[in-house]
Design a protein around this motif. Structure first.
Motif, PDB file in Angstrom:
ATOM      1  N   ASN A   1      34.058  25.529  39.682  1.00  0.00           N
ATOM      2  CA  ASN A   1      34.056  26.985  39.519  1.00  0.00           C
ATOM      3  C   ASN A   1      32.714  27.536  39.977  1.00  0.00           C
ATOM      4  N   ARG A   8      47.586  27.983  44.216  1.00  0.00           N
ATOM      5  CA  ARG A   8      46.525  26.991  44.093  1.00  0.00           C
ATOM      6  C   ARG A   8      45.998  26.953  42.665  1.00  0.00           C
ATOM      7  N   ILE A   9      45.681  28.133  42.155  1.00  0.00           N
ATOM      8  CA  ILE A   9      45.113  28.215  40.810  1.00  0.00           C
ATOM      9  C   ILE A   9      46.090  27.692  39.760  1.00  0.00           C
ATOM     10  N   GLU A  69      37.506  41.953  31.514  1.00  0.00           N
ATOM     11  CA  GLU A  69      36.386  41.042  31.320  1.00  0.00           C
ATOM     12  C   GLU A  69      35.733  41.283  29.962  1.00  0.00           C
ATOM     13  N   ASP A  93      37.378  33.278  29.913  1.00  0.00           N
ATOM     14  CA  ASP A  93      36.767  33.751  31.144  1.00  0.00           C
ATOM     15  C   ASP A  93      37.823  34.186  32.139  1.00  0.00           C
ATOM     16  N   VAL A  94      37.369  34.942  33.116  1.00  0.00           N
ATOM     17  CA  VAL A  94      38.278  35.526  34.095  1.00  0.00           C
ATOM     18  C   VAL A  94      38.126  34.832  35.442  1.00  0.00           C
ATOM     19  N   LEU A  95      39.215  34.264  35.895  1.00  0.00           N
ATOM     20  CA  LEU A  95      39.246  33.641  37.206  1.00  0.00           C
ATOM     21  C   LEU A  95      39.896  34.625  38.153  1.00  0.00           C
ATOM     22  N   LEU A  96      39.218  34.906  39.231  1.00  0.00           N
ATOM     23  CA  LEU A  96      39.718  35.916  40.141  1.00  0.00           C
ATOM     24  C   LEU A  96      40.642  35.327  41.182  1.00  0.00           C
ATOM     25  N   GLU A 133      35.836  34.698  47.714  1.00  0.00           N
ATOM     26  CA  GLU A 133      37.058  34.071  47.238  1.00  0.00           C
ATOM     27  C   GLU A 133      37.752  33.312  48.361  1.00  0.00           C
ATOM     28  N   ILE A 169      42.867  36.680  44.703  1.00  0.00           N
ATOM     29  CA  ILE A 169      43.216  37.778  45.601  1.00  0.00           C
ATOM     30  C   ILE A 169      44.531  37.442  46.279  1.00  0.00           C
ATOM     31  N   ASP A 173      37.008  27.744  42.431  1.00  0.00           N
ATOM     32  CA  ASP A 173      37.505  29.025  41.975  1.00  0.00           C
ATOM     33  C   ASP A 173      36.360  29.936  41.568  1.00  0.00           C
ATOM     34  N   VAL A 174      36.687  31.200  41.487  1.00  0.00           N
ATOM     35  CA  VAL A 174      35.671  32.207  41.210  1.00  0.00           C
ATOM     36  C   VAL A 174      35.825  32.755  39.804  1.00  0.00           C
ATOM     37  N   LEU A 175      34.783  32.585  39.011  1.00  0.00           N
ATOM     38  CA  LEU A 175      34.755  33.129  37.668  1.00  0.00           C
ATOM     39  C   LEU A 175      33.954  34.416  37.713  1.00  0.00           C
ATOM     40  N   LEU A 176      34.539  35.462  37.209  1.00  0.00           N
ATOM     41  CA  LEU A 176      33.890  36.744  37.324  1.00  0.00           C
ATOM     42  C   LEU A 176      32.987  37.026  36.141  1.00  0.00           C
ATOM     43  N   LYS A 189      44.242  25.770  36.219  1.00  0.00           N
ATOM     44  CA  LYS A 189      42.925  26.280  35.885  1.00  0.00           C
ATOM     45  C   LYS A 189      42.959  27.416  34.882  1.00  0.00           C
TER      46      LYS A 189
END
Lengths: 335, 335
Positions: free
Chosen positions: B68, A118-119, A93, A102-105, B93, A107, B102-105, A124
DNA sequence: CTGAAAGCGCTTACAG
DNA sequence: CTGAAAGCGCTTACAG
């Protein structure tokens, strides 16, 4: 000033205000294309003063870029991995932010990469960083098929994957070597998830040390794949019965249980049995006695991986494999 | 089949292929606006077969949305927070994925919210989830000023913030009450970062229990803000000298050190001193004796927070504050 | 029920 | 050095 600044400024707004074209404004900002120093200054000044913030999404759409990186974390983790992933993530990060990504998480577990799919199919991200890879890795196979740029933290036998790893093999070799040089004959190695590539590296280093000393590994002292406290307990008791001299643990969660089992059996460390860990997280931080372990800089590997990922995205050449250094920290538990 | 599917299909491609307009295709997909069932079917079928994936970024640009969420993690963490944040993140998530977000960290500390500012001014997210809030909180102040929708995990005294929290106060009250009911007179409370709101809640619950029993807290047994092993060690020794009967720990990292200090002083738990923790992470999982503690479902709170955040974004009404349940798990250490 | 057109906020050949 | 125009891939009034 004092205006209600509800509406975000657009490039068109500043173009209008300055009586130039959007093209010119765009060029002033990006620095691409010829533009007069005068006009450039005017634009930049206006932008500064009116706090114009370019819309990164729109920029991305125009360039077919997202300025997002996907980092995938494993769904299942142990106490000792956790701090690694966390620190690593922080390193990623840190770098990504400084270069505007930016960082998309994401799991995933190795059985279910739905989240990653999906991502990717939502387009994205510009690339993905795998924080954890497996001997047989569905993530890697998927990303290769989709031709998505990616790097992995760790090593892999898949061809052509860009890897950033610590030099686990040599680290383990060196730590094992220290015990061997003390004249220990009965060294046990326990723990380690065999679906993880790093387990192979660690075992490889262990074996290398034996080879270098011209000694033979005693297979009855090697217990790979021990992943629960009950098994570890049982194993430690067996090892004591076999008068083991030292126990090497694949990571500090294992070491933690080993130490507990030893304590319960009233075996003194290091007097009766020496103990060391192949990975050093926060868990053993304040242990008495202090535990010898390998030390790796998780934050650093995250930073390097991120830098590498961005280089790949921006098509600057990178090393196929980069190996980061380690420290062998010898403490009380092996003295 | 067999085609090199390098180029992604666009809505224009499918419109052309089907001899309809882009509008129609868009409507078929989104379900918004009138559209004939016939045409809808045709579009959907084509899409399915040719694996058309809408470009979420373009959709977002057209709708001024990003799909996001930003989740901000604290930069500094202890061993026991870590599993909370991790599980919580996984919960977030999980939900976000199922509803197409989506999740941006974002990593912040309360002194430096630069990272958050970057993400917000880049307009990369539709809302933000704060996993950690402070008594004086720069993140909250910034988000309110910028009028960005957000929810926090935890509680806050700032007005109008949407909060998802565990009922720490009642949980702590109940656990403290158990000890009080055993007739303990000398109960110590130690640990707790005073910049965290939760520390207030925990202390509040502790105090509530006393009030309910009509007893007075002994201030000389309360040590808030103990954040390092050395201080904890020292404190435990003092407490022993004061013949403490029970030690309540703000979290299990504190408890871990307390237990270690007790062991070194050869004080038996629970025979001589009882111990319990106000937060139960992985750290004490396999401790002998088993440690009484409060138990909260971190994954669940993440899921609820995420659901709430999305409701806020999509303008469905939400509760201002939702309180999640807890478990008081009494084990050997308080018997 | 369907479509042409303008718009989201940028970038980038192309022409001058 | 600068600008008009088309384009990135969608959505959404507006009109029919």
């Amino acid at each position: 000033m004092g205006e209600s600044e509800k509406k975000n400024l657009t490039i068109a707004d500043v173009a209008d205000a300055l009586g130039v074209s959007k093209t010119t404004v765009s060029r002033a900002i990006s620095g691409k294309g010829r533009i007069g120093e005068q006009t450039r200054m005017r634009v930049m000044e206006y932008i500064q003063e009116h706090d114009y913030q370019p819309n990164v999404i729109a920029k991305g759409l125009a360039q077919s870029k997202t300025y997002n990186l996907c980092v995938v974390m494993p769904e299942h983790y142990g106490m000792s991995d956790l701090t690694f992933f966390q620190d690593c993530l922080f390193g990623i990060e840190k770098i990504s932010g400084t270069v505007g990504y930016d960082v998309l998480l994401c799991i995933c577990n190795n059985q279910d990469i739905f989240s990653l799919e999906r991502i990717i199919s939502n387009r994205k991200v510009d690339g993905v960083i795998l924080m954890c890879s497996f001997v047989k890795d569905a993530q890697i196979e998927y990303l290769k098929e989709k031709q998505v740029p990616f790097v992995i933290i760790g090593s892999s036998d898949y061809p052509d994957v860009i890897q950033i790893d610590h030099d686990h093999r040599n680290a383990c070799k060196e730590l094992t070597g220290v015990l061997l040089l003390k004249g220990m004959e009965r060294i046990a190695l326990i723990g380690g998830n065999e679906t993880h590539v790093v387990t192979k590296s660690r075992y490889g280093g262990f074996a290398d040390a034996y080879k270098q000393c011209g000694k033979e590994i005693d297979p009855s002292l090697v217990y790979l794949g021990l992943d629960n406290p009950v098994l570890i307990d049982k194993t430690v008791r067996e090892l004591i019965a076999q008068s083991v001299e030292a126990i090497l643990c694949m990571d500090d969660a294992v070491a933690n249980h080993v130490l507990k089992a030893l304590r319960e059996a009233h075996v003194e460390v290091p007097q009766q049995v020496k103990v060391a860990s192949f990975y050093n997280g926060l868990l053993l931080e304040n242990h008495v006695p202090a535990i010898s372990a390998l030390s790796f800089n998780a934050r650093e590997i995250g930073m390097v991986a991120c830098r590498t990922m961005i280089d790949v995205i921006e098509e600057v050449p990178v090393e196929q494999r980069t190996l980061l250094p380690y420290e062998v920290v010898l403490k009380e538990s092996t003295q």
